[in-house]
Design an enzyme around this catalytic site. Structure first.
Site, mmCIF file in Angstrom:
data_model
loop_
_atom_site.group_PDB
_atom_site.id
_atom_site.type_symbol
_atom_site.label_atom_id
_atom_site.label_comp_id
_atom_site.label_asym_id
_atom_site.label_seq_id
_atom_site.Cartn_x
_atom_site.Cartn_y
_atom_site.Cartn_z
ATOM 1 N N LYS A 81 -12.691 38.356 -22.908
ATOM 2 C CA LYS A 81 -12.959 39.554 -21.614
ATOM 3 C C LYS A 81 -14.296 40.287 -22.559
ATOM 4 C CE LYS A 81 -10.480 42.628 -18.924
ATOM 5 N NZ LYS A 81 -8.442 43.011 -19.392
ATOM 6 N N SER A 123 -6.748 43.441 -14.834
ATOM 7 C CA SER A 123 -8.345 43.253 -15.200
ATOM 8 C C SER A 123 -8.686 42.515 -15.614
ATOM 9 C CB SER A 123 -8.748 45.049 -15.684
ATOM 10 O OG SER A 123 -8.338 45.065 -16.932
ATOM 11 N N SER A 139 -2.492 44.356 -17.741
ATOM 12 C CA SER A 139 -4.219 43.827 -17.456
ATOM 13 C C SER A 139 -4.194 42.743 -17.908
ATOM 14 C CB SER A 139 -5.343 44.616 -17.947
ATOM 15 O OG SER A 139 -6.034 45.554 -16.868
#
Lengths: 484, 480
Positions: free
Chosen positions: A74, A149, A173
């Site tokens: 990420k 996210s 997330s």
């Protein structure tokens, strides 16, 4: 099945037995990325050059726990020499001089980074639509959002663009995008995984965790990233078990609670049915299931939207254009430079949360908002503690709906509701996993959340693994048209 | 009739702690390095970095707390103080807000009316910020550069109660505070290098009134003298404001050393809202009694204790003991010398007299001088055994001060050895008697004092090396 469809443990076996080489594996993944990435848009940065070099440096013995395994990271995890943008314009060209602790641990274990994945800007959002660059699409239905996210990481794993990935979870997330994309997402106990190098959103809630194709892979990745780090004062000093020891089909006598407050909420019937069906399978396998009370759950979202923005308003104050990242050219003095840089560099959702948090911490409002939210936090912790005194695990849906359409959610408050089942876990600092438990009538995956007590990752993995084996849906992959 | 006012002063003192590394990372705290060479991702506040508390900082802060008679909190925590400034890389300073490390202490100071206790409200730990460097003069500068070397250097902030009643008391408080911190060795307290900084809160109220007047906060005072001057100015200014029938405005004012006045910086409404909240990246600090006791047991002797000991052990007058213990270095010099030369009062006279005069003339710190206790002791013994006269000793001492050379070497090299050879001196004495018949006559007529003049002449002839007692004796014998 193609190589890119395989799990980490399957690939490990093939690499160890020399059935395949690391380069063949990289070829397979980068070919797949070349074929589907245009549609999915999971990555912000691809690092093929670095990946090929890492492959060359790998020793032939494959001793590392993840030797040769291609992973996605990420883009809020600091990577030395590789752009780390948090999907924000304000960090568009920021290249960190250091690796996050989890990134160094992956490297030491021999893992190879394929690229950095898209996300909601600074991890604020539940759809990856808040990315400052472009939205990521759900591999099961390209019209739909992958969740967020960590939407890029979840989509990459689901689309076969990575064998596994790291995400971060502040209010859901990891788990929410994992549910939307039909993959496994584990949020560890706060303090189990070092946050050093994770670009902070809400420091007291953020945790890094794996997003994988199955539970076994989650255990394998957790083994590598968990453990005390002297660079993170909030990481705990404790003996870390081998989480793969919990990969056994056995829930005999396990006591599982179903929070009434969760199931009595108004949410998608198909999700509810599917989750309850999963619970029933566990019951059939010998678990004892009972409804339980979690009265403070109603206040969790409200408390979360005070605490997280408050911390974020402070954490994101450093992006002022002085040292790195974007700097506005339209400024005559320092104050104007700060203001314009932040005005031009941040997206709407980030600005909204910075303002919320600034307000909540302002003198005169602190007691009514921040302090009150902290009291709610204590209540929620106590509620969970009380339940885990009696029950081994709790089960709920991961999300109230399956993946929604991109652009469909226009009201921020409605979007915040997407995290209603996941947020209490972060508030309490406990671990939870999301695993696929079925599909709705649109052939969209449904996620089931298993929560455990602090440092109860082992039990969570055991129950999740058991259910995964019973359900036999883990090999289902989205059908993606490959562009040539 | 004019109203009589009482002055109320409280001080906030920031002190850099002399730890080797910064408060939340391993970077060096050394002063004066090339800009931005003592930095790392943590003190630069790069995205994703986290602070890790340097335990030594807590040790030093506890030492200061104990020496200033504070209670040490068993439980304290860090908080974030949020504000934007280019020298603050995280846009917040990690500090302590509502649970500081030390509370409720005091310092004893000497005033015209005897000694007085000045309360210490609290001592807390925090990180220092960087430094802005303007290109060219500040009003015409086209750009600013930032040096982050100082970022993350540990500070303690010592907040006093509003217990001081005059600018002179404020200065005395600072003097005592500095002395104590230097004795502890927790800071070098160098105001010019910024390792000790002081802000003052001052207000006045009519004598007899209980409630405080409106205060102003004074900043930018770069010496103790400047603090005293700024406070004197501000007290006078406030009196004049009230005399005009106006009200004192609560504001922050900056001291301009060249204009000798305070200038308004910002008003109450422009004051920052720092939005303090608990620092989530650090765990609360729990300090057990064992930790505090260990530090207490290893605390060095403090100025007052040492003064008392100098009086009782060495039989020094209180005044001498006070001057000598004014700085740890001076007291160390004294004790080093006394160990090698067992006449404390003589040693004290030399240190308080010649030594401090030379230090002052040279404009240096005690620690920078080349004189050691051993050198002084050796010189004093040369006086005792008659090798040099007391007059020559001063010459030797000055040379020692300049060069740090051994006194024997100096006496040798400069030919300063005292002439105690009677035969040699007789010759010179005879010459002087012959050359001054009138003076000899005066002495014979009973003007005994005149003999001093002749001694002086002999000393002059021998460039000070003659043994004065011997010369005196010879002169008297010959003139009789």
């Amino acid at each position: 099945m193609e190589l890119y469809d395989l799990t980490i443990h399957e690939l490990k076996d093939k690499l160890a037995s020399r059935e395949i080489s690391v380069n063949e594996l990289l070829d397979s993944f980068y070919k797949r990325i070349g074929g589907v990435e245009e549609k999915v848009k999971a990555y912000v940065t691809l690092t093929e050059k670095e990946a090929r070099e890492s492959a060359k440096e790998l020793k032939a013995e494959f001793k590392g726990k993840l030797a040769g395994i291609p992973l996605a990271i990420k883009d809020n995890l600091s990577t030395e020499g590789i752009k780390t943008t948090c999907s924000s314009r304000i960090l568009e060209n920021y290249v960190p001089p250091y690796d996050a602790t989890v990134v160094s641990r992956l490297k030491e274990a021999g893992a190879i980074t394929l690229g950095k994945t898209n996300m909601d800007e600074f991890a604020m959002g539940s759809s990856t639509e808040n990315s400052g660059f472009f939205p990521t699409r759900n591999p099961w239905d390209l019209e739909r959002a992958p969740g967020g996210s960590s939407g890029g990481s979840a989509a990459a794993v689901a689309a076969g663009e990575a064998a596994g990935a790291l995400g971060s979870d502040t209010g859901g997330s990891i788990r929410q995008p994992a549910a939307f994309c039909g993959v496994v997402g584990l949020k560890p106990t706060y303090g189990l995984v070092s946050r050093y190098g994770l670009v902070a959103f809400a420091s007291s809630l953020d945790q890094i965790g794996p997003i994988t194709k199955d539970v076994e892979d989650a255990a394998i990745l957790l083994n590598v990233i968990a453990g005390h780090d002297p660079m993170d004062s909030t990481s705990v000093k404790m003996e870390i078990p081998d989480y793969t020891r919990f990969l056994k089909e056995d829930v005999q006598g396990m006591k599982i609670g179903l929070p009434r407050e969760y199931f009595s909420m108004d949410f998608a019937a198909e999700v509810k049915e599917s989750v309850l069906a999963g619970v029933q399978r566990l019951e059939e396998a010998g678990a004892k299931v009972e409804e339980v009370n979690l009265p403070s759950a109603d206040y969790a979202l409200a408390a979360y939207y005070i605490i997280a923005p408050a911390e974020a308003s402070s954490n994101l104050a450093r992006y002022d254009g002085v040292r790195y990242g974007y700097r506005s050219k339209k400024a005559h003095d320092v104050k104007e430079m700060f203001t314009n840089t932040r005005n031009e560099g941040f997206g709407d959702e980030v600005k909204r949360r910075i303002m919320l948090g600034t307000y909540a911490l302002s003198s005169g409002y602190y007691d009514a908002f921040y302090l009150k939210a902290q009291k709610v936090r204590t209540m929620i912790k106590e509620d969970f503690d009380r339940l885990f005194y009696e029950y081994d695990l709790l089960i709920s849906p991961t999300t109230p709906t399956t993946a929604f359409k991109i652009g469909e959610m226009t009201d921020p408050l409605e979007m915040y509701q997407a995290d209603i089942f996941t947020v209490p876990v972060n508030i309490a600092g406990i671990p939870a996993i999301s695993i696929p438990c079925g599909f709705d009538s649109n052939n969209l995956p449904i996620g089931l959340q298993i929560m455990g007590p602090h440092f109860g990752e082992g039990k969570i993995i055991q129950a999740a693994y058991t259910l995964e084996q019973i359900l036999e849906i883990k090999d289902r992959r989205p059908e993606l048209e490959v562009s040539v | 009739m004019t109203t009589e006012y009482e002055v109320i002063i409280g001080l906030e003192v920031h002190v850099q702690l002399a730890t080797e590394s910064k408060i939340f990372c391993d970077c060096s705290t050394e002063f004066g390095a090339e800009p931005n060479t003592h930095t790392c991702p943590v003190c630069l506040g790069l995205p994703g970095t986290l602070p890790v508390l340097n335990k030594k900082v807590v040790d030093y802060a506890i030492m200061a707390g104990l020496a200033l008679n504070c209670e040490i909190s068993e439980y304290s925590k860090f908080d974030r103080k949020n504000y934007f400034y280019p020298d603050l890389p995280k846009a917040y300073q990690i500090s302590q807000y509502d649970l500081p490390l030390c509370q409720n202490g005091y310092i004893e100071i000497e005033t015209g009316n005897g000694s007085k206790k000045i309360g210490i409200t609290r001592i807390h730990m925090e990180e220092d910020a960087g430094k802005l460097v303007h290109e060219g003069s500040i009003d015409r500068s086209t750009g600013s550069l930032v040096d982050y070397n100082r970022t993350g250097v540990p500070l303690i902030e010592i907040v006093s109660e509003p217990d001081m009643r005059s600018p002179a008391e404020a200065r005395e408080y600072l003097t005592q505070l500095k002395k104590i911190l230097e004795y502890l060795g927790v800071s070098d307290c160098n105001m010019e290098e910024g390792s000790l900084r002081c802000d003052a809160n001052v207000s006045i109220r009519p004598v007899g009134q209980e409630e405080f007047g409106t205060k102003t906060e004074l900043k930018n005072m770069n010496s103790f003298k400047a603090v005293e001057k700024a406070l004197e100015y501000e007290v006078e200014r406030q009196k004049q404001v009230l005399a005009r029938g106006e009200e004192v405005i609560q504001e922050t004012r900056t001291w301009d050393d060249s204009l000798n006045k305070t200038i308004s910086m910002r008003g109450k409404e422009e004051a920052h809202d720092y939005r303090y909240f608990p620092e989530p990246d650090l765990v609360p600090l729990e300090i057990d009694a064992e930790w505090v006791n260990e530090i207490r047991e290893n605390l060095p002797e403090l100025p007052l204790e040492r003064k008392e000991r100098f009086i009782s052990d060495y039989g020094l007058p209180a005044y001498d003991a006070g001057v000598l213990t004014d700085s740890r270095d001076l007291a160390d010099l004294f004790e080093e010398c006394v160990q090698a030369y067992d006449d404390p009062k003589t040693v004290s006279n030399w240190i308080m007299g010649e030594f401090l005069r030379l230090v002052k003339e040279a404009g240096i710190e005690v620690a920078e001088s080349k004189i050691t206790g051993k050198l002084l002791a050796k010189m004093l013994r040369l006086m005792d055994d008659g090798t040099i006269s007391s007059k020559i000793a001063k010459t030797v001492f000055e040379e020692m001060f300049k060069t740090g050379k051994d006194p024997e070497t100096i006496v040798e090299e400069k030919g300063l050895k005292q002439i105690s050879d009677e035969g040699k001196l007789e010759e010179i004495v005879d010459q002087i008697i012959l050359a001054n018949p009138n003076v000899v006559e005066d002495i014979k007529n009973g003007k005994d004092k005149a003999i001093g003049f002749l001694v002086g002449q002999v000393m002059k002839e021998t460039r000070g090396k003659a043994n004065p007692q011997l010369v005196n004796k010879l002169l008297r014998e010959k003139i009789k």
